[in-house]
Design an enzyme around this catalytic site. Structure first.
Site: not given
Ligand SMILES: *Cc1c(COP(=O)(O)O)cnc(C)c1O
Length: 451
Positions: A158, A253, A286
């Protein structure tokens, strides 16, 4: 919702009439599905989502005053636990000085310098407000830098909800993807090739077929959006070689893994095993925001300077580098660099993972699991054969694990005050605030739930 069906009926009914249940009903009137991000709605596991009132250290309290040991940590950011004093102080101080200026600040420079210090593959970094935005911008930059259109991603990874990345594999090898969301025209994903994670042969075939047209390959190096699946060393080595050979950019990512699996992210782990290894671009989020909306993408100066205002690749944001968010991120990054931080965090996470696996073994329930730094995952294989075969290596294998058992376990743990991610395809997170007693209590709850 299918909340009161089957095995979940008992768990779901316990929350009927609760404050969470009332809030959920009310929320569904004004917010689609009652939530602002779909996984929060508990659709995968059934039941009523807990509305959270407050948090402190490793704990959450729901609207009914029930306490949970938190293994979501806001899906990764809360690596220090909730309300860490140094972070809180930095945020309060920053808020007093102003929420947002729309002009550059010294703190943005400090955060950029801090990130670059910890990520040697990057020479420059741009701050944005969400992982979605960072991944989307990195993609545009890769296309701008190479003048190519095609991109490669892997099933089960994702990268946020940018149109071009909401894709699942087409049928057959090296066909282009299909949108996984309504509202994404087929034309928008026609350049996105979706491959199987850890499949070297398929990767090679894709480069043979399309090598000269591929702008970039985007990958979660440890995939946390299909629970916890590592890219194997041979796969990563070959991926790096193929990208270099064909002039495609390799984008890591690390929104989830960055500053979470190790201080230098997953790339530092691969670099240890593949000498000279580095990605071309990296995407972070995050942990770098410490719980505030903050994300970033980074890479070599020559590529990053293609961004506006210097270069032709446009990218911007009203709240990018927000002064309160950068204060929160900076304070968080400073804490996680203290000596011994990752050693202690890794020990906690390892003791949790081992404890869960032991509890399952004692209960005669097949379970496999893995962890790195402050991130962990566990699966319930459907049969002893696949348990013997070890950890799932790709999305299909993850989705072939026992979802019903996971859901029963999830609710068993929730009832016992342990908050795991409410879907079998999500990773878990341990924070520095989780004490040995919290880990012990979690394992005790698991023993009971597995029975
Ligand atoms: C969470 C996540 C994103 C998206 O970040 P948001 O801040 O939710 O937009 C992108 N990539 C990975 C690997 C993630 O885990």
């Amino acid at each position: 919702m299918a909340d009161s069906s089957g095995a979940l009926g008992a768990a779901a009914s316990q929350t009927k009439g609760s404050h969470s249940a009332r809030l959920f009903e009310r929320a569904q009137r004004s917010i689609p599905g009652g939530v602002n991000s779909p996984v929060r709605a508990f659709r995968a596991v059934g039941g009523i989502p807990r509305f959270i009132q407050r948090a402190d250290g490793p704990y959450l309290w729901d609207a009914d005053g029930k306490r949970y040991i938190d293994y979501i940590g806001s899906w990764g950011p809360m690596i220090l636990g909730h309300g860490h004093p140094a972070v809180l102080e930095a945020v309060l101080q920053a808020a007093r000085e102003g929420f947002s200026f729309g002009a550059p600040t010294e703190r943005e420079v400090e955060l950029a310098e801090e990130i670059l210090k910890l990520v040697p593959s990057a020479e420059q970094v741009r701050l944005v407000s969400s992982g979605t935005e960072a991944a989307m911008s990195a993609l545009r930059l890769a296309r701008g830098a190479t003048g190519r259109a095609k991109i490669v991603k892997f099933e089960g990874c994702y990268h946020g909800h940018a149109d071009a990345l909401l894709v699942k594999a087409g049928s057959g090898l090296a066909t282009f993807g299909h949108p996984t969301s309504a509202g994404v025209p087929a034309e928008v994903v026609q350049h996105t090739l979706v491959l199987t994670y850890n499949d070297v042969a398929q990767l090679e075939a894709a480069f043979v077929a399309h090598g000269a047209e591929i702008a970039c390959v985007m990958i979660e190096p440890i995939a946390g959006n299909m629970n916890f699946v590592r890219a194997s060393l041979p796969f990563m080595r070959r991926l790096r070689e193929l990208c270099t050979q064909h002039g495609a950019l390799l984008i890591f990512d690390e929104v989830m893994t960055g500053f979470r699996v190790a201080l230098g992210g997953a790339q530092s782990l691969y670099e240890k095993q593949i000498p000279g290894f580095k990605p071309d671009l990296s995407v972070f989020g995050k942990v770098i925001g410490g719980g505030m909306p903050l994300a970033a993408f980074a890479g070599p100066r020559a590529v990053m300077e293609l961004l506006a205002p210097l270069g032709p690749v446009y990218q911007a944001g009203t709240l990018s580098g927000n002064p309160v968010a950068t204060a929160c991120g900076l304070a968080t990054l400073r804490e996680i660099q203290k000596p011994g931080f990752f050693e202690a965090l890794s020990r906690s996470t390892r003791s949790l993972t081992d404890g869960l696996l032991n509890a399952a073994r004692e209960a005669g329930v097949p379970m496999v699991g893995d962890c790195e730094g402050g991130m962990f995952g566990f699966f319930f294989p459907k049969d002893a054969g696949s348990a013997q075969a070890g950890l799932p290596q790709n999305y299909a294998q993850v989705m072939a694990t026992d979802g019903d058992r996971f859901n029963r376990f999830f609710h068993g743990m929730l009832e016992r005050g342990v908050y795991l991610a409410p879907a079998l395809y999500e990773a878990g997170f341990v924070s520095a605030a989780h004490a040995p007693a919290d880990i012990e209590a979690t394992i005790a709850a698991a023993r009971a739930a597995l029975r």
